[in-house]
Design an enzyme around this catalytic site. Structure first.
Site, mmCIF file in Angstrom:
data_model
loop_
_atom_site.group_PDB
_atom_site.id
_atom_site.type_symbol
_atom_site.label_atom_id
_atom_site.label_comp_id
_atom_site.label_asym_id
_atom_site.label_seq_id
_atom_site.Cartn_x
_atom_site.Cartn_y
_atom_site.Cartn_z
ATOM 1 N N ARG A 69 2.676 -2.775 -4.365
ATOM 2 C CA ARG A 69 3.228 -3.290 -3.028
ATOM 3 C C ARG A 69 4.177 -3.998 -3.195
ATOM 4 O O ARG A 69 4.936 -4.519 -4.567
ATOM 5 C CB ARG A 69 2.042 -4.092 -2.542
ATOM 6 C CG ARG A 69 0.908 -3.366 -1.804
ATOM 7 C CD ARG A 69 -0.086 -4.506 -1.169
ATOM 8 N NE ARG A 69 -0.539 -5.371 -2.269
ATOM 9 C CZ ARG A 69 -0.253 -6.643 -2.438
ATOM 10 N NH1 ARG A 69 0.813 -7.127 -1.780
ATOM 11 N NH2 ARG A 69 -0.754 -7.317 -3.382
ATOM 12 N N TYR A 210 3.972 4.675 -2.607
ATOM 13 C CA TYR A 210 2.617 3.975 -3.511
ATOM 14 C C TYR A 210 1.653 3.247 -2.334
ATOM 15 O O TYR A 210 2.182 2.371 -1.765
ATOM 16 C CB TYR A 210 3.143 3.309 -4.465
ATOM 17 C CG TYR A 210 2.200 3.073 -5.698
ATOM 18 C CD1 TYR A 210 1.817 3.854 -6.625
ATOM 19 C CD2 TYR A 210 1.431 1.868 -5.513
ATOM 20 C CE1 TYR A 210 0.996 3.503 -7.569
ATOM 21 C CE2 TYR A 210 0.405 1.619 -6.680
ATOM 22 C CZ TYR A 210 0.283 2.459 -7.505
ATOM 23 O OH TYR A 210 -0.689 2.169 -8.467
ATOM 24 N N LYS A 219 -3.716 -1.745 3.927
ATOM 25 C CA LYS A 219 -2.801 -3.020 4.074
ATOM 26 C C LYS A 219 -2.346 -3.209 5.573
ATOM 27 O O LYS A 219 -2.535 -4.249 6.020
ATOM 28 C CB LYS A 219 -2.252 -3.503 3.184
ATOM 29 C CG LYS A 219 -2.755 -3.361 1.882
ATOM 30 C CD LYS A 219 -4.004 -4.200 1.657
ATOM 31 C CE LYS A 219 -4.709 -3.959 0.121
ATOM 32 N NZ LYS A 219 -6.040 -4.779 -0.063
ATOM 33 N N HIS A 239 -9.415 -9.694 3.795
ATOM 34 C CA HIS A 239 -9.139 -9.049 2.479
ATOM 35 C C HIS A 239 -10.503 -9.368 1.598
ATOM 36 O O HIS A 239 -10.396 -10.008 0.509
ATOM 37 C CB HIS A 239 -8.077 -9.572 1.717
ATOM 38 C CG HIS A 239 -7.651 -8.904 0.513
ATOM 39 N ND1 HIS A 239 -6.748 -9.350 -0.466
ATOM 40 C CD2 HIS A 239 -7.756 -7.632 0.175
ATOM 41 C CE1 HIS A 239 -6.465 -8.495 -1.301
ATOM 42 N NE2 HIS A 239 -6.907 -7.275 -1.050
ATOM 43 N N CYS A 263 -8.102 -9.363 -8.593
ATOM 44 C CA CYS A 263 -8.873 -10.506 -9.171
ATOM 45 C C CYS A 263 -10.613 -10.199 -9.004
ATOM 46 O O CYS A 263 -11.201 -11.096 -8.830
ATOM 47 C CB CYS A 263 -8.810 -11.758 -8.048
ATOM 48 S SG CYS A 263 -6.993 -12.210 -8.717
ATOM 49 N N ASP A 286 -12.744 -3.763 -0.392
ATOM 50 C CA ASP A 286 -11.362 -4.634 -0.408
ATOM 51 C C ASP A 286 -11.260 -5.094 1.167
ATOM 52 O O ASP A 286 -10.672 -6.164 1.216
ATOM 53 C CB ASP A 286 -10.398 -3.266 -0.485
ATOM 54 C CG ASP A 286 -8.877 -3.953 -0.653
ATOM 55 O OD1 ASP A 286 -8.855 -4.787 -1.629
ATOM 56 O OD2 ASP A 286 -7.976 -3.582 0.002
ATOM 57 N N ARG A 378 -3.896 2.978 -10.606
ATOM 58 C CA ARG A 378 -5.099 3.091 -9.534
ATOM 59 C C ARG A 378 -5.706 4.489 -9.592
ATOM 60 O O ARG A 378 -5.267 5.319 -9.741
ATOM 61 C CB ARG A 378 -4.660 2.770 -8.302
ATOM 62 C CG ARG A 378 -4.079 1.416 -8.127
ATOM 63 C CD ARG A 378 -4.544 0.570 -7.228
ATOM 64 N NE ARG A 378 -4.245 -1.026 -7.471
ATOM 65 C CZ ARG A 378 -4.715 -1.830 -6.904
ATOM 66 N NH1 ARG A 378 -5.950 -1.640 -6.137
ATOM 67 N NH2 ARG A 378 -4.207 -3.076 -7.232
#
Ligand code: GTP
Ligand code: SPV
Ligand code: MN
Length: 597
Positions: A69, A210, A219, A239, A263, A286, A378
């Protein structure tokens, strides 16, 4: 095809403006998917992996400028700068549209414009929302097919006049006749724009192919646009992972957890408990959309249909359920490609086969000191392939949430776990989330940064108003005792030598047990200045006896460090000026007072 006039008109206008050589309406079929994958394999953009090792799976390498991002290039275009807040890059909506219209003109020359109708959330669920993405990237199409419910069924649902969020996307790399295409065409970093028009619910993305920049349902729609809608309509777009936990007595609860990018959400969402008798099942890894149900509890759905997960350090040791989710029908981006046509990354659990190609398309030299797989490499895998996917993961009504967790990577200061005194204190804990930054976004300064609610890059409006919205949600609860209990966890505390104090992964169930029991108040807690902490003996360390002595440090609340923490919190709050809600200010004052006692 569609009978939706507004939609066809919108597609026709963009196709003309972008000078796309053709328009393809995606039906979402496997034939269509296969054709696109075959075309990308033929052009050299993608590689089909070895069928006997990784059935129906594909490998891609992005351009080195297009690996994550781009927060610097992400814009929230609300009518005023104040509405976007200090947490966002703001641009005037009309000016941004004019700039981007200029870029979009002719940007799809030599390329096909794909129309991707998609649903975020189960088709027809009253919590779900429909989007239609236009794109000139076939890679985006095949990823969106895994990450969302995509295709003709969505057009059918839209009918002649259904509502959809228009999502405009181009990689920004027109192709002239005879010109050889790049392996991963995209625009240079300074020409990438990820723009959101919150008021009119539109997304215009340009220049990147991407992840979160290009798969616009994720997102852009499910967090930035949805958070704005949620504020207006009284729900939450977060999130957060969503998981079910069943204790040895067979009692089940659902929890949601917000950790910043990279995380540990995917890992926690599908962990294999290290303690016998416990079971974890995955609803999402997510994003969570939450609304009050008829019984007054908060219910969550996962708006996504797949996982777009961090590959490095995912292994059969650390996250077997993720490994099994991606064993077929998956897409891999920026990992290593082995000579026998499979994938490899750092921490996959076995040595790199000689001759493995790295993400930069070179035979990898382990002596180079460079990683073979990009740190933000990913996998894209269908959620239904997760061995522990929850029975209710597609339930349109969602699952009732008993607890919400916040967390991040904190080498010091923040204990393994603590509980909020009440809802408003929990909102305060969300507002002070901080984490060491990761590779999930390009160009961030190393170190701890404040990432409230793990939403700093994803909140579609002024974060101070967002804090206020969370306070209002607590007030709106019909029965306050039904509100989820709020906790703050930290798996990432380190000792003086920089070694993890906590084993993490499957052993995190030991902390979840305490959380689970706190929800029923079947276990006690010590009231400290920062919140409610477990008694050392209430964290089960059977089987990890060598870690038990670390609990003193893991549960330590150091006043000095917390006073320094308060300075950093104050600095972050100052950005919001008068807009910071009084309830949050009061919580902060109360914390400082307790620390001074
Ligand atoms: P996004 O997809 O970017 O939102 O990330 P995420 O929050 O889902 O993070 P993910 O679960 O993919 O974890 C990111 C990295 O953290 C991986 O390299 C994991 O191996 C590592 N990680 C996850 N959980 C733990 C844990 O409990 N302890 C430690 N030490 N590392 C962990
Ligand atoms: C994140 O960065 O939080 C992700 C990956 O989940 S991306 O979809 O690229 O945003
Ligand atoms: Mn994420």
């Amino acid at each position: 095809m569609t009978k939706h006039k507004k939609l066809s008109e919108w597609v026709r206008e963009w196709a003309e403006w972008c000078q796309a050589s053709q328009v393809h309406w995606c039906d979402g079929s496997s034939e269509e998917n296969q054709r696109l994958l075959d075309e990308m394999t033929a052009s050299g953009m993608g590689v089909r992996l070895n069928e006997s090792k990784r059935p129906n799976s594909y490998y891609f390498q992005s351009d080195p400028s297009d690996v994550a991002r781009v927060e610097d290039r992400t814009f929230i275009c609300t009518p005023t700068k104040e509405d976007a807040g200090p947490n966002n890059n703001w641009a005037d909506p009309a000016e941004m549209k004019e700039t981007l219209r200029g870029f979009y003109r002719g940007c799809m020359q030599g390329r096909t414009l794909y129309v991707i109708p998609f649903s975020m959330g189960p088709l027809g669920s009253n919590i779900a929302h429909i989007g239609v993405q236009l794109t000139d990237s076939p890679y985006v199409v095949v990823n969106m097919r895994i990450m969302t419910r995509m295709g003709q069924a969505v057009l059918d649902l839209l009918g002649e006049d259904g509502e959809f969020v228009p999502c405009m996307h181009s990689i920004g790399s027109p192709l002239q006749p005879g010109q050889k295409d790049a392996r991963w065409p995209c625009a240079p970093i300074e020409k990438k724009y990820i723009s959101h028009f919150s008021e009119t619910r539109e997304i215009w993305s340009y220049g990147s192919g991407y992840g979160g920049n290009a798969l616009l349902g994720k997102k852009c729609l499910a967090l930035r646009i949805a958070s704005y809608m949620a504020k207006e309509q009284g729900w939450l777009a977060e999130h957060m992972l969503i998981m079910g936990i069943t204790n040895p007595e067979g009692k089940k609860k659902y929890i949601a957890a917000a950790f910043p990018s990279a995380c540990g959400k995917t890992n926690l969402a599908m962990l294999i408990p290290a303690m016998p008798g416990w079971k974890v099942e995955t609803v999402g890894d997510d994003i969570a959309w939450m609304k009050f149900g008829p019984d007054g509890r908060l219910y969550a759905i996962n708006p996504e249909a797949g996982f777009f997960g961090v590959a490095p350090f995912t292994s059969m040791e650390t996250n077997p359920n993720a490994m099994l989710s991606m064993k077929e029908n998956s897409i891999f981006t920026n990992v290593g490609l082995t000579p026998d046509g499979d994938v490899w990354w750092e921490g996959i659990g076995h040595d790199m086969p000689a001759g493995t190609i790295n993400w930069k398309n070179q035979v990898h030299d382990p002596a180079s000191g460079q990683p073979c797989s990009h740190a933000n490499a990913r996998f894209t895998a269908p959620a239904r392939q997760c061995p522990v996917i929850d029975v209710d993961w597609e339930n349109p009504a969602g699952v009732p949430i008993s607890a919400m967790l916040f967390g991040g990577r904190r080498p010091s200061t923040v204990p393994l776990v603590h509980q909020a005194f009440d809802w408003n204190h929990g909102v305060f804990l969300g507002s002070i989330v901080g984490s060491e930054v990761t590779a999930a976004a390009i160009g961030l300064k190393a170190g701890v940064r404040r990432d409230p609610f793990a939403m700093l890059p994803f909140c579609g409006y002024n974060m101070a108003d967002y804090f206020g919205h969370w306070i209002r949600i607590g007030e709106a609860a019909r029965d306050k005792s039904q509100l989820p209990k709020i906790f703050y966890v930290n798996w990432f505390r380190k000792d003086e030598n920089g070694k993890w104090l906590w084993p993490g992964y499957g052993d995190n169930i030991r902390v979840l047990e305490w959380i689970f029991n706190r929800c029923d108040e079947t276990v006690g807690a010590d009231s400290k200045a920062i919140g409610l902490l477990p008694k050392k003996e209430d964290i089960n360390t059977t089987g990890i006896e060598s870690v038990a002595p670390n609990l003193d440090q893991l549960l330590d609340v150091n006043k000095e460090l917390w006073l320094a923490e308060c300075e950093s919190i104050a600095e972050n709050y100052a950005k919001f000026g008068d807009r910071l809600p009084a309830e949050i200010k009061a919580q902060f004052e109360a914390l400082k007072k307790r620390l001074a006692e």
